[in-house]
Structures are given as structure tokens and as C-alpha cells.
Design a protein around this motif. Structure first.
Motif, PDB file in Angstrom:
ATOM      1  N   ALA A 206      43.540  38.796  60.360  1.00  0.00           N
ATOM      2  CA  ALA A 206      43.092  39.411  59.124  1.00  0.00           C
ATOM      3  C   ALA A 206      43.964  39.050  58.050  1.00  0.00           C
ATOM      4  CB  ALA A 206      42.979  40.922  59.542  1.00  0.00           C
ATOM      5  N   ASN A 207      45.182  39.417  58.336  1.00  0.00           N
ATOM      6  CA  ASN A 207      46.276  39.155  57.177  1.00  0.00           C
ATOM      7  C   ASN A 207      46.218  37.523  56.712  1.00  0.00           C
ATOM      8  OD1 ASN A 207      48.418  40.265  55.464  1.00  0.00           O
ATOM      9  ND2 ASN A 207      49.602  38.293  56.541  1.00  0.00           N
ATOM     10  N   GLU A 208      45.806  36.580  57.448  1.00  0.00           N
ATOM     11  CA  GLU A 208      45.720  35.315  57.023  1.00  0.00           C
ATOM     12  C   GLU A 208      44.445  35.095  56.246  1.00  0.00           C
ATOM     13  OE1 GLU A 208      45.801  33.436  60.793  1.00  0.00           O
ATOM     14  OE2 GLU A 208      48.080  33.265  60.839  1.00  0.00           O
ATOM     15  N   ARG A 209      43.512  35.697  56.605  1.00  0.00           N
ATOM     16  CA  ARG A 209      42.288  35.578  56.009  1.00  0.00           C
ATOM     17  C   ARG A 209      42.302  36.137  54.362  1.00  0.00           C
ATOM     18  NH1 ARG A 209      36.731  36.199  58.797  1.00  0.00           N
ATOM     19  NH2 ARG A 209      37.545  34.217  59.518  1.00  0.00           N
ATOM     20  N   ILE A 210      43.209  37.210  54.551  1.00  0.00           N
ATOM     21  CA  ILE A 210      43.414  38.134  53.060  1.00  0.00           C
ATOM     22  C   ILE A 210      44.113  37.110  52.326  1.00  0.00           C
ATOM     23  CG2 ILE A 210      44.316  39.947  52.037  1.00  0.00           C
ATOM     24  CD1 ILE A 210      41.650  40.632  53.256  1.00  0.00           C
ATOM     25  N   THR A 211      45.096  36.421  53.043  1.00  0.00           N
ATOM     26  CA  THR A 211      46.020  35.475  52.288  1.00  0.00           C
ATOM     27  C   THR A 211      45.212  34.349  51.701  1.00  0.00           C
ATOM     28  OG1 THR A 211      48.094  36.088  53.513  1.00  0.00           O
ATOM     29  CG2 THR A 211      47.995  33.827  52.503  1.00  0.00           C
ATOM     30  N   LEU A 212      44.228  33.674  52.447  1.00  0.00           N
ATOM     31  CA  LEU A 212      43.441  32.638  51.762  1.00  0.00           C
ATOM     32  C   LEU A 212      42.824  33.049  50.483  1.00  0.00           C
ATOM     33  CD1 LEU A 212      42.568  29.818  52.150  1.00  0.00           C
ATOM     34  CD2 LEU A 212      40.824  30.572  53.592  1.00  0.00           C
ATOM     35  N   TRP A 213      42.246  34.300  50.720  1.00  0.00           N
ATOM     36  CA  TRP A 213      41.261  35.066  49.747  1.00  0.00           C
ATOM     37  C   TRP A 213      42.236  34.971  48.203  1.00  0.00           C
ATOM     38  CZ3 TRP A 213      38.531  39.039  53.012  1.00  0.00           C
ATOM     39  CH2 TRP A 213      37.556  38.440  54.042  1.00  0.00           C
ATOM     40  N   ALA A 214      43.264  35.499  48.683  1.00  0.00           N
ATOM     41  CA  ALA A 214      44.352  35.831  47.531  1.00  0.00           C
ATOM     42  C   ALA A 214      44.564  34.491  46.828  1.00  0.00           C
ATOM     43  CB  ALA A 214      45.480  36.549  47.865  1.00  0.00           C
ATOM     44  N   GLN A 215      44.706  33.499  47.595  1.00  0.00           N
ATOM     45  CA  GLN A 215      45.118  32.187  47.101  1.00  0.00           C
ATOM     46  C   GLN A 215      44.244  31.555  46.265  1.00  0.00           C
ATOM     47  OE1 GLN A 215      46.331  30.108  50.620  1.00  0.00           O
ATOM     48  NE2 GLN A 215      48.480  30.531  50.577  1.00  0.00           N
ATOM     49  N   ASN A 216      42.859  31.938  46.533  1.00  0.00           N
ATOM     50  CA  ASN A 216      41.804  31.201  45.654  1.00  0.00           C
ATOM     51  C   ASN A 216      41.197  32.369  44.828  1.00  0.00           C
ATOM     52  OD1 ASN A 216      41.719  28.785  47.046  1.00  0.00           O
ATOM     53  ND2 ASN A 216      40.371  29.742  48.790  1.00  0.00           N
ATOM     54  N   ALA A 217      42.029  33.529  44.376  1.00  0.00           N
ATOM     55  CA  ALA A 217      41.441  34.676  43.470  1.00  0.00           C
ATOM     56  C   ALA A 217      41.536  34.449  42.096  1.00  0.00           C
ATOM     57  CB  ALA A 217      41.983  35.894  44.139  1.00  0.00           C
ATOM     58  N   ALA A 218      42.391  33.481  41.605  1.00  0.00           N
ATOM     59  CA  ALA A 218      42.776  33.294  40.185  1.00  0.00           C
ATOM     60  C   ALA A 218      41.632  32.802  39.390  1.00  0.00           C
ATOM     61  CB  ALA A 218      43.967  32.361  40.330  1.00  0.00           C
ATOM     62  N   PRO A 219      41.635  33.289  38.151  1.00  0.00           N
ATOM     63  CA  PRO A 219      40.523  33.040  37.313  1.00  0.00           C
ATOM     64  C   PRO A 219      40.668  31.413  37.161  1.00  0.00           C
ATOM     65  CG  PRO A 219      41.742  34.741  36.462  1.00  0.00           C
ATOM     66  CD  PRO A 219      42.662  34.306  37.580  1.00  0.00           C
ATOM     67  N   GLY A 220      39.313  30.877  36.968  1.00  0.00           N
ATOM     68  CA  GLY A 220      39.247  29.516  36.689  1.00  0.00           C
ATOM     69  C   GLY A 220      39.090  28.510  37.950  1.00  0.00           C
ATOM     70  N   LEU A 221      39.185  29.150  39.201  1.00  0.00           N
ATOM     71  CA  LEU A 221      38.913  28.625  40.403  1.00  0.00           C
ATOM     72  C   LEU A 221      37.847  28.779  41.084  1.00  0.00           C
ATOM     73  CD1 LEU A 221      42.453  29.128  41.940  1.00  0.00           C
ATOM     74  CD2 LEU A 221      41.797  27.109  40.580  1.00  0.00           C
ATOM     75  N   SER A 222      36.557  29.155  40.448  1.00  0.00           N
ATOM     76  CA  SER A 222      35.502  29.500  41.014  1.00  0.00           C
ATOM     77  C   SER A 222      34.852  28.072  41.623  1.00  0.00           C
ATOM     78  CB  SER A 222      34.313  29.898  39.897  1.00  0.00           C
ATOM     79  OG  SER A 222      34.304  29.072  38.932  1.00  0.00           O
TER      80      SER A 222
END
Length: 430
Positions: A206-222
Motif C-alpha cells: 500500500a505504501n509503495e502504491r501511494i509513493t508512486l501516486w505521489a511521484q506522479n502528482a505534480a502539476p503538469g504531469l497529466s
């Protein structure tokens, strides 16, 4: 659509393409554009070959074959929709937008097409267009798909609200819960996202999944988020669909032909995530795993009557003043909000009903729901003939900048005998 069938569609989720965790984009081979359209071939045979190429995750080959199919039968909606899927598989989002829009112009209203086009719009930075598309077709797209797609298209609170309803259905799956977890992440609610992800994953996963989501969360990375979820490599050299395949007006017929309803396809659709708020710090290591990941699923809808097809027409041609009779006996309701207690719900109803006569004439029902240990009083109106009628009212409310969504009535719902008396009208107007 029968209620039981919708419930099954609304709470199920299907992995399309790859899982969210561990995909690299290398599965689709993307060697460049097809320079020239091949000579005309048998379109039906080409269709089968396109499906085979997609199943083998060969995006470039799928595009080559799909373009040939469209050239052979340019007015065939199936080939336009298939071409859109092929472009997505090849990471060609600009081209996919054109092909899928053409398919809808030709009459395609498949939920898969709507969701795929909405997510392509997200990849192109057109979040508002994606939300408008989803809202217009809210009565076609299953609730679980609609909720996650809206979250990815920039309205994460609305996505969370809808998915929070869906996961309480007895047939909700682990995939549906992961969809809600991802919607929480898109809303910046990382603690809730971790908790929901942990229902089906061990703490490390679960923590690894959240980490990946956080890494892709920055604006401009849609666009990168879309490509990652789909498992495709972005084709940044995509110049758009070849001009030779541009959709031309259908030839005028001398005699009026009987309308033919396009068949609803049942193959899977490609999915994508969207822009989010900045994330809280999260661990930086990511390990691939096979647990359920957020994904959107669509199912083939049963054939609809002429009356229902009219009811689910695009919102721009619907009258904003739509007012149902309130005498329908279906189980569908339009939820107007969820509040801390019943007294606040009643106060809000007076305020809304005083401004909208359609609401004032509909039966009111309330029910309770518990989320994260807190209990809320849900306010809804009923009395609809079917889901399409409920959705039409919700569109009318949204056209007036209101908030609402359609769901099935709760088992423990309580009918209310509220009425706008003269005193209530005066109170609500203050």
C-alpha cells in the motif's frame, strides 16, 4: 437499463492495458507513424486484425490496420472507434482525440468511447472538456467509472463522493476500493488514500502504491500519468490523424432510410489518470506488484428504447427547466448533499426548494451513511420513472451551478413530509 444490471456495472472494475503499479510503457511498440495509407482492403477482416494487434500490445501495427479500415469504410462508426483505441495504444493522444470525436459524431455513445475520449482530453490538458463530456453522458457511464474519471479530470471531491457511495454496495470489489483510494490521492487526502489502499494490500505494498501516486502528482504531469496508467510510450512526434482520413459529411440520400442503431461493443477500454494537488512526502522506492490498481471498466449497455435515447441526449439540447412528475415508482434518486445531521439537511432542502420549483414538488428521502467514523445525513429527492429521468433532473440542476448525482435509494431511507409553507419560504429566502 434494469437496476440490477446497472449495479453490477457500477461496482465492477476492469484492468485495461496494465496495472497502475510497475508498468513501464515498453509493452507497446511505438516505432513512428504510418507514412501512407495502405490500399483499400476488406474492412471486416482488418477489424479482426486490429483487435489481434491490440491484444498483442502492438500499437503501431494496430494503427496501420485501423487506418486502412477507416479508409475502406470512412462512415463506419466501429472503425473510427477502433482507430481511436489504436492511437491510444500507440501513445498518439492528439490523433486519438480526433478519431474518438469522429466516432461520436457518427453516433457512437458507447460508455467505453466516452471514458476513453475523456481521459485522452485529460492527457491533452483539457480537463474542463473532459468533465463536460462526462457530465453530459452521466446517465450512460457506470457510476464507478464516472467517479474515478471525474476525479482524474480535476473534480476529485465529486469523484470521492460518488465512489464513497459505490463501495458500500455488497458487490463492490477490491478494484472499486482502489479506485476510491486513488480518488482520495487525487484530492490530496493522502491519509485516507493510504487507509483505503490498505483494505486490500499489505502495508508495504500500500505504501509503495501511494509513493508512486505521489511521484506522479505534480502539476503538469497529466500526460505522463495517462501514459503510465495505460502502459504506453508517449509519441511526442504525433502530428495528428492523417488528412486523408478526415471525416467528411455523409452523402445525402434521396430517400429517407430507417435509422439504424449502432451496435454496442464489448471489448475493453484504455484508461488514464489526471492532474492532482501536490502530495505529502512519501517513500521514494517503488516495487512492482500485482495487487488491484485503479482502473475504469465499461460494460455493454442493453438496447435502449427511443424514449430513453431521447432522455439521454447531450445536455446542451436538454431543457434546464426539466421537471419530472414526482409520481414515478423507480428506486432511483437524485442526491443533493450529505450533511452533519438531519436538521441541517432539512434547512438545506428548504433553501434549494425555494429556488427550484422542480425540487419542491418531488418526494424527499433521507438516509444515513458512515464514512471514516463520521455519520452524515444524506438528502435526496425521488419519484422518478427511471434512471434516465433522474439523470435529466440532475443535469438541469448542474446547469444552474448546483451539485447532485444519481444513485439507487438506500434500504433504510426515510420518506419526509416536508413542504414549502409560507413561513418556510420566508425562512429560506433570508
Amino acid at each position: 437499463m434494469k437496476r440490477k444490471a446497472f449495479v453490477k456495472a457500477a461496482v465492477a472494475s476492469m484492468l485495461v492495458g496494465t496495472t497502475m503499479v510497475g508498468c513501464t510503457g515498453a509493452a507497446f511498440r511505438n516505432a513512428g507513424h504510418v507514412g501512407a495509407i495502405a490500399p483499400k482492403q476488406n474492412p471486416d477482416r482488418l477489424t479482426a486484425q486490429v483487435e489481434k494487434a491490440l491484444a498483442e500490445r502492438d500499437g503501431v501495427r494496430a494503427v496501420e490496420l485501423a487506418e486502412a479500415a477507416v479508409q475502406a469504410a470512412p462512415q463506419d462508426v466501429r472503425h473510427r472507434q477502433l482507430l481511436g483505441r489504436a492511437y491510444v495504444a500507440a501513445g498518439r493522444f492528439n490523433s486519438a482525440e480526433t478519431a474518438l470525436t469522429d466516432a461520436m459524431t457518427l453516433g457512437n455513445r458507447d460508455a467505453r468511447t466516452i471514458i476513453t475520449l475523456a481521459l485522452v482530453e485529460v492527457a491533452l490538458g483539457k480537463d474542463r472538456a473532459a468533465r463536460d463530456l462526462l457530465t453530459t453522458h452521466a446517465d450512460i457511464v457506470p457510476a464507478a467509472d464516472y467517479g474515478l474519471a471525474m476525479a482524474m479530470a480535476g473534480d476529485a471531491p465529486e469523484g470521492v463522493r460518488i465512489l464513497s457511495e459505490v463501495i458500500h454496495d455488497p458487490s463492490a470489489t477490491a478494484q472499486t476500493r482502489q479506485n476510491l483510494a486513488y480518488a482520495y490521492a487525487l484530492a490530496g487526502r493522502w491519509k485516507d488514500a493510504r487507509m483505503m489502499a490498505g483494505f486490500d494490500l499489505d502495508p508495504l505494498a500500500a505504501n509503495e502504491r501511494i509513493t508512486l501516486w505521489a511521484q506522479n502528482a505534480a502539476p503538469g504531469l497529466s500526460q505522463q500519468r495517462v501514459a503510465t496508467l495505460m502502459g504506453v510510450a508517449i509519441d511526442r512526434a504525433d502530428a495528428g490523424q492523417p488528412v486523408a482520413l478526415a471525416l467528411a459529411p455523409a452523402p445525402v440520400q434521396m430517400a429517407q432510410a430507417a435509422p439504424v442503431e449502432q451496435p454496442v461493443e464489448t471489448a475493453s477500454v484504455e484508461t488514464a489518470p489526471v492532474e492532482t494537488a501536490a502530495a505529502d512526502p512519501a517513500p521514494q522506492s517503488v516495487v512492482a506488484e500485482e495487487a488491484p490498481a485503479p482502473a475504469i471498466q465499461t460494460f455493454a449497455a442493453p438496447a435502449r428504447s427511443a424514449a430513453l435515447r431521447h432522455a439521454v441526449a447531450p445536455a446542451r439540447v436538454q431543457k434546464a427547466a426539466f421537471s419530472p412528475s414526482g409520481k414515478g415508482g423507480s428506486n432511483w434518486v437524485v442526491q443533493l448533499g450529505a450533511y452533519d445531521n438531519a436538521a441541517i439537511a432539512k434547512e438545506k432542502w428548504y433553501a434549494m426548494a425555494s429556488r427550484n420549483s422542480a425540487l419542491a414538488n418531488l418526494p424527499v428521502v433521507t438516509s444515513q451513511i458512515t464514512l471514516n467514523g463520521a455519520t452524515f445525513s444524506r438528502l435526496a429527492v425521488s419519484g422518478f420513472d427511471d434512471r434516465a429521468e433522474a439523470a435529466a433532473l440532475c443535469r438541469a440542476i448542474q446547469a444552474r451551478r448546483g451539485k447532485c448525482f444519481v444513485r439507487e435509494n438506500a434500504v433504510d431511507a426515510t420518506p419526509q413530509r416536508w413542504a414549502l409553507t409560507t413561513r418556510a419560504r420566508q425562512y429560506a429566502s433570508r
